[in-house]
Write a protein that holds these residues in place. Structure first.
Motif, short mmCIF file in Angstrom:
data_model
loop_
_atom_site.label_atom_id
_atom_site.label_comp_id
_atom_site.label_asym_id
_atom_site.label_seq_id
_atom_site.Cartn_x
_atom_site.Cartn_y
_atom_site.Cartn_z
N CYS A 92 0.85 -1.20 0.00
CA CYS A 92 0.00 0.00 0.00
C CYS A 92 0.88 1.25 0.00
O CYS A 92 1.79 1.37 0.84
CB CYS A 92 -0.91 0.00 1.22
N ALA A 93 0.63 2.14 -0.94
CA ALA A 93 1.33 3.42 -0.96
C ALA A 93 0.55 4.40 -0.10
O ALA A 93 -0.57 4.80 -0.46
CB ALA A 93 1.46 3.94 -2.38
N GLU A 94 1.10 4.76 1.06
CA GLU A 94 0.45 5.70 1.96
C GLU A 94 1.03 7.09 1.70
O GLU A 94 2.22 7.33 1.92
CB GLU A 94 0.67 5.29 3.41
N ILE A 95 0.18 7.99 1.24
CA ILE A 95 0.62 9.32 0.80
C ILE A 95 0.04 10.38 1.70
O ILE A 95 -1.18 10.51 1.83
CB ILE A 95 0.21 9.57 -0.67
N GLN A 96 0.92 11.13 2.36
CA GLN A 96 0.49 12.16 3.30
C GLN A 96 0.64 13.54 2.66
O GLN A 96 1.70 13.90 2.16
CB GLN A 96 1.33 12.09 4.58
N LEU A 97 -0.44 14.29 2.68
CA LEU A 97 -0.47 15.64 2.10
C LEU A 97 -0.96 16.63 3.14
O LEU A 97 -1.84 16.31 3.95
CB LEU A 97 -1.41 15.68 0.88
N ARG A 98 -0.39 17.83 3.10
CA ARG A 98 -0.83 18.90 4.01
C ARG A 98 -1.39 20.02 3.14
O ARG A 98 -0.66 20.72 2.46
CB ARG A 98 0.33 19.38 4.88
N LEU A 99 -2.72 20.18 3.18
CA LEU A 99 -3.42 21.09 2.28
C LEU A 99 -3.49 22.49 2.88
O LEU A 99 -4.05 22.66 3.97
CB LEU A 99 -4.81 20.54 2.01
N PRO A 100 -2.97 23.52 2.19
CA PRO A 100 -2.94 24.87 2.78
C PRO A 100 -4.21 25.69 2.56
O PRO A 100 -4.29 26.84 2.99
CB PRO A 100 -1.76 25.52 2.05
N PHE A 101 -5.20 25.13 1.89
CA PHE A 101 -6.48 25.80 1.71
C PHE A 101 -7.53 24.73 1.40
O PHE A 101 -7.20 23.68 0.85
CB PHE A 101 -6.43 26.84 0.57
N PRO A 102 -8.79 24.96 1.76
CA PRO A 102 -9.83 23.97 1.44
C PRO A 102 -9.96 23.83 -0.07
O PRO A 102 -9.91 24.83 -0.80
CB PRO A 102 -11.10 24.57 2.05
N SER A 103 -10.12 22.62 -0.55
CA SER A 103 -10.18 22.39 -1.99
C SER A 103 -11.31 21.42 -2.30
O SER A 103 -11.30 20.27 -1.88
CB SER A 103 -8.85 21.84 -2.50
N LEU A 104 -12.30 21.92 -3.02
CA LEU A 104 -13.49 21.14 -3.35
C LEU A 104 -13.11 19.95 -4.23
O LEU A 104 -12.40 20.10 -5.22
CB LEU A 104 -14.48 22.04 -4.08
N ASP A 105 -13.57 18.76 -3.85
CA ASP A 105 -13.36 17.54 -4.64
C ASP A 105 -11.89 17.15 -4.78
O ASP A 105 -11.54 16.37 -5.67
CB ASP A 105 -13.99 17.67 -6.04
N PHE A 106 -11.03 17.69 -3.94
CA PHE A 106 -9.60 17.37 -4.03
C PHE A 106 -9.35 15.88 -3.86
O PHE A 106 -8.66 15.24 -4.67
CB PHE A 106 -8.83 18.17 -2.97
N GLU A 107 -9.89 15.31 -2.79
CA GLU A 107 -9.66 13.89 -2.54
C GLU A 107 -10.29 13.03 -3.63
O GLU A 107 -9.73 11.99 -4.03
CB GLU A 107 -10.21 13.50 -1.17
N HIS A 108 -11.45 13.44 -4.13
CA HIS A 108 -12.11 12.70 -5.21
C HIS A 108 -11.22 12.69 -6.46
O HIS A 108 -11.11 11.66 -7.14
CB HIS A 108 -13.46 13.32 -5.53
N GLU A 109 -10.58 13.82 -6.76
CA GLU A 109 -9.69 13.88 -7.91
C GLU A 109 -8.49 12.96 -7.74
O GLU A 109 -8.05 12.28 -8.67
CB GLU A 109 -9.20 15.31 -8.13
N LEU A 110 -7.95 12.94 -6.52
CA LEU A 110 -6.82 12.04 -6.26
C LEU A 110 -7.22 10.59 -6.48
O LEU A 110 -6.47 9.80 -7.07
CB LEU A 110 -6.31 12.24 -4.82
N GLU A 111 -8.40 10.24 -5.99
CA GLU A 111 -8.87 8.85 -6.09
C GLU A 111 -9.16 8.45 -7.53
O GLU A 111 -8.84 7.33 -7.95
CB GLU A 111 -10.14 8.67 -5.24
N THR A 112 -9.77 9.34 -8.30
CA THR A 112 -10.23 8.97 -9.64
C THR A 112 -9.19 9.21 -10.74
O THR A 112 -9.20 8.51 -11.76
CB THR A 112 -11.52 9.73 -9.99
N LYS A 113 -8.31 10.20 -10.55
CA LYS A 113 -7.37 10.55 -11.61
C LYS A 113 -5.93 10.14 -11.33
O LYS A 113 -5.20 9.74 -12.23
CB LYS A 113 -7.43 12.06 -11.89
N LEU A 114 -5.51 10.27 -10.06
CA LEU A 114 -4.11 9.99 -9.73
C LEU A 114 -3.89 8.56 -9.26
O LEU A 114 -2.92 7.91 -9.67
CB LEU A 114 -3.62 10.99 -8.68
#
Length: 358
Positions: A37-59
């Motif tokens: 499992c690739a565990e990827i930790q990100l620290r988001l500096p501003f709220p971002s709509l659908d950010f996690e969904h984009e990561l899941e579906t595109k990346l």
């Protein structure tokens, strides 16, 4: 698992609406390997709509093609950045970023836009407040259903902001008696507003919206120069008379070196409550052309609909009253676009440590 390849793929990914990729934004914390499992930790500096969904579906599908990667797990922490202020005004205790919402003339829906955008931003995970700076016509208390509330003393020097739908709020409307007119000249009004802003205990806020008085006179100029603003949002209707005044608002902020985040076209179309027919009763294309002339953008187009008016009159703005509506989705996108644009156009990240309250 090739950790370097995973890191490279994550780094070059650029979410929708971002002006930089993840590597250039410097939000990638670590990439770990655990049993395929690739565990990827990100620290988001501003709220971002659908950010996690984009990561899941595109990346994630691209990462899964790397040999040895069986699954991807995202660990996203929201750690909102304190952006550099536009002037030398001292920071407001506990407040990271200040967004001024202005209009050249009254009656264009500036306050309605403010409350719904603030609520939408709070739903994205930010701590948000509103300072009602319209000293002659404060409407925020009524729109948030707290017009009968009064601020409580906090520590002998400050008053505690009112909590309304999860927002920290203060207004001259909480202090003045009902129907009492504030017959103050410009300097007195400006001083009162700065005092109200500075003597409010806001708690810890990521974003504080300042609902500015309409116009570009002495009060507006004083506030723009003395409030530690991070960026400004202009609200206008499509009619020529409103656009002319909105242009003056943009010019005012440019003169005092406050970045304009964009122009909101409110009442873009009228939507009939009975048949759903849309009609551009105030004209079309004016805000887009005016924004382009000032090298900014029409950041959102909001309709004129009876529900939007009825909700704020009832003290429960549409984002709170109808969270799953198409209107709320537009405000969510507006909130997303404001904070992302503000982050990417900021010259620097402030190194000032936000004041923590005990």
């Amino acid at each position: 698992m090739d950790i370097a390849k995973v890191t490279q793929l994550v780094g070059i990914f650029q979410p929708k609406g971002w002006l930089k990729n993840i590597a250039d934004t410097n939000i990638l914390e670590t990439v770990l390997q655990k049993d395929g499992c690739a565990e990827i930790q990100l620290r988001l500096p501003f709220p971002s709509l659908d950010f996690e969904h984009e990561l899941e579906t595109k990346l994630a599908p691209k990462i899964m093609l790397i040999k040895g990667v069986d699954s991807v797990k995202w660990d996203i922490k929201l750690d909102i950045a304190t952006l550099a202020r536009c002037n030398d005004a001292p920071a407001i205790q506990g407040v990271k970023n200040v967004i001024a919402v202005a209009s050249g003339k009254g009656g264009v829906g500036k306050s309605t836009t403010t409350v719904n955008t603030a609520l939408a931003l709070a739903k994205l995970g930010a701590k948000v407040g509103i300072m009602d700076a319209d000293i002659y016509g404060p409407s925020i208390p009524l729109m948030l259903g707290v017009s009968e509330s009064r601020p409580e003393a906090y520590d002998g020097n400050t008053m505690k902001a009112i909590n309304a739908h999860g927002l920290a709020v203060n207004s001259i409307g909480f202090i003045a008696l009902n129907d009492q007119a504030m017959i103050w000249r410009g300097p007195m009004a400006s001083k009162a507003l700065m005092q109200l802003l500075g003597e409010t205990h806001w708690g810890e806020l990521d974003y504080l919206f300042i609902d500015m008085p309409p116009g570009t006179g002495d009060i507006q100029l004083t506030l723009s120069q003395n409030i530690p603003v991070t960026g400004a949002l202009i609200v206008s209707t499509p009619q020529d008379v409103a656009l002319a005044d909105a242009a003056k608002g943009i010019s005012m902020f440019r003169q005092v070196k406050v970045p304009v985040l964009g122009v909101v076209e409110n009442m873009s179309t009228h939507i009939c409550n009975n048949c759903g027919h849309e009609e551009a009763i105030f004209g079309t294309g004016g805000v887009v052309k005016m924004a382009a002339r000032f090298d900014t953008e029409c950041i959102a187009q909001l309709p004129l609909h009876i529900d939007l008016r009825a909700d704020v009159d009832a003290g429960i703005p549409t984002v709170a009253a109808r969270p799953d509506s198409a209107f709320s989705a537009v405000y969510a996108q507006l909130a997303n676009d404001i904070v992302s644009k503000m982050f990417f156009q900021a010259d620097t990240i402030s190194t000032e440590i936000p004041i923590k309250f005990s």
